[in-house]
Design an enzyme around this catalytic site. Structure first.
Site, mmCIF file in Angstrom:
data_model
loop_
_atom_site.group_PDB
_atom_site.id
_atom_site.type_symbol
_atom_site.label_atom_id
_atom_site.label_comp_id
_atom_site.label_asym_id
_atom_site.label_seq_id
_atom_site.Cartn_x
_atom_site.Cartn_y
_atom_site.Cartn_z
ATOM 1 N N ASP A 133 0.808 -1.224 0.000
ATOM 2 C CA ASP A 133 0.000 0.000 0.000
ATOM 3 C C ASP A 133 0.835 1.267 0.000
ATOM 4 O O ASP A 133 0.295 2.371 -0.066
ATOM 5 C CB ASP A 133 -0.975 0.008 1.176
ATOM 6 C CG ASP A 133 -0.289 -0.061 2.541
ATOM 7 O OD1 ASP A 133 0.943 0.127 2.624
ATOM 8 O OD2 ASP A 133 -1.001 -0.299 3.543
ATOM 9 N N ASP A 188 0.619 -10.697 6.312
ATOM 10 C CA ASP A 188 0.312 -9.885 5.137
ATOM 11 C C ASP A 188 1.651 -9.520 4.494
ATOM 12 O O ASP A 188 2.288 -8.527 4.859
ATOM 13 C CB ASP A 188 -0.453 -8.639 5.584
ATOM 14 C CG ASP A 188 -1.402 -8.106 4.532
ATOM 15 O OD1 ASP A 188 -1.692 -8.819 3.560
ATOM 16 O OD2 ASP A 188 -1.870 -6.956 4.693
#
Length: 228
Positions: free
Chosen positions: A31, A141
C-alpha cells in the site's frame, strides 16, 4: 529479469526457534504507506529502531515527514522499495510483513513459516513484522509489490498507481504478466509471487513460529528486536 539472491545459507539454518508452531494464513499487500513499526512508540519491548521509512523517491524520509496514507503535502513518509521479498534459494525467501492486530505486540519480531496449502507447499519464508493489520491475528500480510493496497493507498502519491492500486484492491495483480503495470523498480518483487511462490499466495495455509532475525532483514528495516 533480475532477482536478488542471498547465498549466506548458514544463516537460515542458524536461526534459533523457541516458540511453539501456530497455524495461520498468508495474504499480500503493497500500500506504500509508512509502516506502523516506523513509529518508535509501536516497537515491541526490547526492540531498537524504528523501522525505516522513505521519501517518495525511496531515499530516507525527511525529519517530521507524515505518513502518506494519512496526510498530504510535500513532506511525506512511504514504505521503502527495499521491503520487497528476497529469494534465498528454491525453497526459502526472506521478506517483510504485517502481522497481528496490535503493532506493539510484534513490531520488528521475525517469524518463520512454511506453507501447508497452495502452490507454496514445501517452501518457507522468514519475515520481519514491520506493520500490523493482518486479516486475522495469525495472518501474515506479506509485503509484495502488486499485492493489493487494501484499505489505504499511498501508491498513487508515490508511483502514480491507479486509485485502487494495481490489480485488485484486495489481492493485487492476478497474473505474472500484470506485473508489467508496476514501475520497473518494483517488478522483481511482483514476479516473486508468481515465479518463486508459484501463485496468488492469498489464503494459503501455513504453520509458523517466532525466530531470531537474520541480519539481512534487520539491515534493511533498521529495526532489531530483542533476542528470544
Amino acid at each position: 529479469m533480475h532477482f536478488t539472491f542471498i547465498f549466506s545459507l548458514s544463516l537460515v539454518f542458524a536461526v534459533v526457534v523457541v516458540k511453539t508452531q501456530t497455524t495461520g494464513t498468508t495474504t499480500t499487500t503493497w500500500d506504500c504507506c509508512e509502516p506502523a513499526c516506523g513509529y518508535a512508540a509501536n516497537l515491541s519491548p526490547g526492540a531498537t529502531g524504528p523501522v525505516k521509512s522513505c521519501s517518495q523517491s525511496n531515499g530516507p524520509a525527511a525529519s517530521g515527514a507524515q505518513n502518506a496514507c494519512f496526510a498530504s503535502g510535500g513532506n511525506l513518509a512511504f514504505s521503502c522499495s527495499t521491503f520487497q521479498p528476497i529469494i534465498v534459494n528454491d525453497t526459502m525467501s526472506y521478506g517483510f510483513a504485517g502481522h497481528g492486530n496490535t503493532a506493539t505486540d510484534n513490531c520488528c519480531k521475525c517469524f518463520q513459516f512454511s506453507w501447508t496449502s497452495g502452490a507454496g507447499i514445501g517452501k518457507s519464508m522468514i519475515v520481519q513484522a514491520v506493520n500490523a493489520g493482518g486479516i486475522t491475528e495469525t495472518d501474515f500480510d506479506i509485503y509484495t509489490p502488486g499485492g493489493g493496497v487494501g484499505d489505504y493507498n499511498a501508491c498513487t502519491a508515490q508511483y502514480g498507481a491507479p486509485s485502487g492500486g494495481w490489480g485488485r484492491q484486495y489481492g493485487g495483480v492476478s497474473s505474472d504478466a500484470e506485473c508489467s503495470q508496476l514501475p520497473s523498480s518494483l517488478q522483481d518483487g511482483c514476479h516473486w509471487r508468481w515465479q518463486w511462490a508459484g501463485g496468488d499466495v492469498n489464503e494459503w495455509a501455513i504453520t509458523y513460529q517466532q525466530v531470531n532475525c537474520p541480519s539481512e532483514l534487520t539491515s534493511i528495516s533498521g529495526c532489531t528486536p530483542a533476542l528470544i
